[in-house]
Design an enzyme around this catalytic site. Sequence first.
Site, PDB file in Angstrom:
ATOM      1  N   TYR A 738      -1.823 -30.527 -17.211  1.00 62.09           N
ATOM      2  CA  TYR A 738      -2.226 -30.894 -15.855  1.00 62.09           C
ATOM      3  C   TYR A 738      -1.137 -31.469 -14.963  1.00 62.09           C
ATOM      4  CZ  TYR A 738      -7.068 -30.116 -17.128  1.00 62.09           C
ATOM      5  OH  TYR A 738      -8.240 -29.537 -17.517  1.00 62.09           O
ATOM      6  N   ILE A 739      -0.163 -32.071 -15.570  1.00 60.26           N
ATOM      7  CA  ILE A 739       0.849 -32.721 -14.755  1.00 60.26           C
ATOM      8  C   ILE A 739       2.012 -31.779 -14.515  1.00 60.26           C
ATOM      9  CG2 ILE A 739       2.531 -34.587 -14.707  1.00 60.26           C
ATOM     10  CD1 ILE A 739       0.508 -36.218 -16.380  1.00 60.26           C
TER      11      ILE A 739
END
Length: 779
Positions: A738-739
């Site tokens: 996600y990052i």
Amino acid sequence: MKDAELESVKKVGKANGKKSAVKEELSDSESDVPLGKRGNKGKKSATPSKRTTRANTANAAQVKQENKTPKTNDTKAKRKRNESDSEFDDKKRPAKSTAKSAVKKASPQKKKKKEDPAEKDMSEKKKGKQKVVKEESDEEDDEEYRWWEAENAKGDGTVKWNTLEHNGVYFPPEYVPHNVKMKYDGKEVHLEPEAEEVATFYAAALNTEHVENPTFNENFFRDFKAILDKSDKNPPIEDFKKCDFTPILDHLEREKEKRKAMSKEEKQKLKEEKLQLEEKYGYCYLDGRKQKVGNFRIEPPSLFRGRGKHPKTGSLKLRVQPEQVTINIGKAAKVPEPPAGHNWNKVIHDNTVTWLATWKENVNENIKYVFLAANSTLKGQSDFKKFEKARELKDIVAKIRHDYNKDMTNKVTAIRQRATAMYFIDRLALRAGNEKKEGEEADTVGCCSLRFEHIRLEAGNTVHFDFLGKDSIRYQNTVTVDGQVFKNLKLFQRHKESDKDQLFDRVNTQELNKHLSSYMDGLTAKVFRTYNASHTFQEQLKNTPVSGSVNEKILAYNRANREVAILCNHQRTVSKTFDNQMNRIEDKIRALKYQKMRLKKTMLTLDPKLKKKRPELDEPESDLGEEWCEEYEKHLEEKEKDRLRKKFEKDNEKRKSEGKGPLSESELNEQLEEAEEKTKQLSKERKTGKMEVKKSQTVEKVEAQIEKVNERIKVVNLTKVEKEENKTTALGTSKINYIDPRISAAWCYKHDVPIDKIFNKSLRDKFKWAMEVDKNWKF
DNA sequence: CTAAGAACTTAGCACGAGGTGT
DNA sequence: ACACCTCGTGCTAAGTTCTTAG
């Protein structure tokens, strides 16, 4: 500018972090761009999974920023044909030039391989366009191909490759019977190999909690019996309760011991065999470039271990035969041989997909694939696209928020519901929530499939969420929502007939995604999760102490990471030894404090006047009870005695080998007594505060020592804090999925933190496309 | 359109290699 | 040298979304 919307991030009790019972506002403002902190309760869940759940985080202000994608170097990009010829022969493929060679210009090419016309057809049929980026086959091997600098880094999404070579898949070896007999009704029974294998699967699960799950047992026993019935040589086994698999478990454990006890050579041999397999199956050539294959092993037979209350857990997952496996490979490539005496289901040449092989698994009839590894160009490109998509959302999120806030009061229920659902997806980073097949899968939900039973409304616009999400992980969160959202929820509730009714009965994921895609091509619910995660992370990183040590910076990094993990509800089970580990760390800290306490007293002894000037020197260390000190002193004594005894023995051995006689016992005893004396002295010094001072000691030197101890205490304390905060939170998932890795890379450059402090080898490999950003890069 | 099928991403956990402290 | 733990890695289940069939 729309992004003036700064939000009100309230920092969640970070100091107390996790367990704080702080509840916060989700958002509030009527402004179309709320954002805000999520409340977090951190109570222990009563769930069977014994986890603690929470979800909260700050969503941060929007940073506007022009997004530059990595520069592309258009000049290069001369297409070169890969020379991949048929077989895999590394020799043919010149070893790579070393990686770091800065931007390499596309190396001039060499021979082009004739292209298979059919393949070309295929590539052109879908969309025509897309010139696949392929160059420099020379550089093969390692990460040489810097696709992110190539002309159309994004690829167009339909044609995934032009040539593809691989060696197929690896099948697990046939079952080798061990002939260990299980017991039935107290008596040993012999099983035919096929049945024995299944019994062994169960035996291997005996130490797990699966065997306490009746569903698991029922499913297993049904399938086990079916296998038993296939041969009349098998004993009649009718009652599960009379089965005793422990002899097999014992056997498995013995085998494990044996393996552990293997000689170096044997272990080495096994390792080499494994390496050989990887050599053969672990790589493929995609457009002439060597790429790692992710999961080339066909899944071995086993008992299906569904998570949560999966109705099929425990069912027998059958051995996969080559006849079930479809191979996907380039037209020009040599088709791998199926295992002797077998055939492939079929062999296809579809260059619009990325898988190398596929088969259908029998328990849930799910389709399984063999894909490339995470560090492959294919995966890298789609990762890159994912984050670019999320960054695009940044530019229109204000409008979307504005719209759904407006839609909150729409007369059409479906639209109101949609708006409300979008609010949750946006604010709480919930998953989309597809329908699931009842009775075939565990009952878990996401946003669109929420039911009334999953939320509880409380005066003050408060909503309590409590449901099982993906992997049956419990999501518990208490949030103060926008007034209109609250009103809507109440309104929807009015029509419910049962708690089992859907909260958003007029919304489904297809519709919702369709609506989202009207804002932007490719916008779907999951993009919000990515966007929110990366955005939150970037905001949280602003808390990095500019002048802190590397360790402190990393702590800040991990904190930011943790906020994201909490937002996304990424959990893990508490390690069995957690308490133990914690106690050890605390002891370590106390030991350091003990040292410090002595040093302080030493200073006062050296210069009693300091007592006035530096009253803190006379203060007791926190956490250092009398009792603990005594125990610790005793512990030191024991350790010292141990050391002395060992040394004594060793010395004697040495003397013996030198032909000298042994030292006398009394010598040892003397030393041991000294150790005891020392303890008494420690105790006395501690009580009187009068230390025995060595001549060489000065106030300055001791002061420096104290400083050192302080540093160490600080470091250990940091690890303690982190450990505590990570008790139930898994940071890995958000970091991996996600990052945006460019945020991390830029942060490292800006703060002078070596990248390998935050990305291990495989992550650096996976994210190599992200490593060259400018230190001021913004998501 | 809806449902099923296909493809791909996201997820937690078991396990073992290797590092660390005793 | 050894136990003990940490951490990386492999594994495969469980999601989402896109595509195709009916």
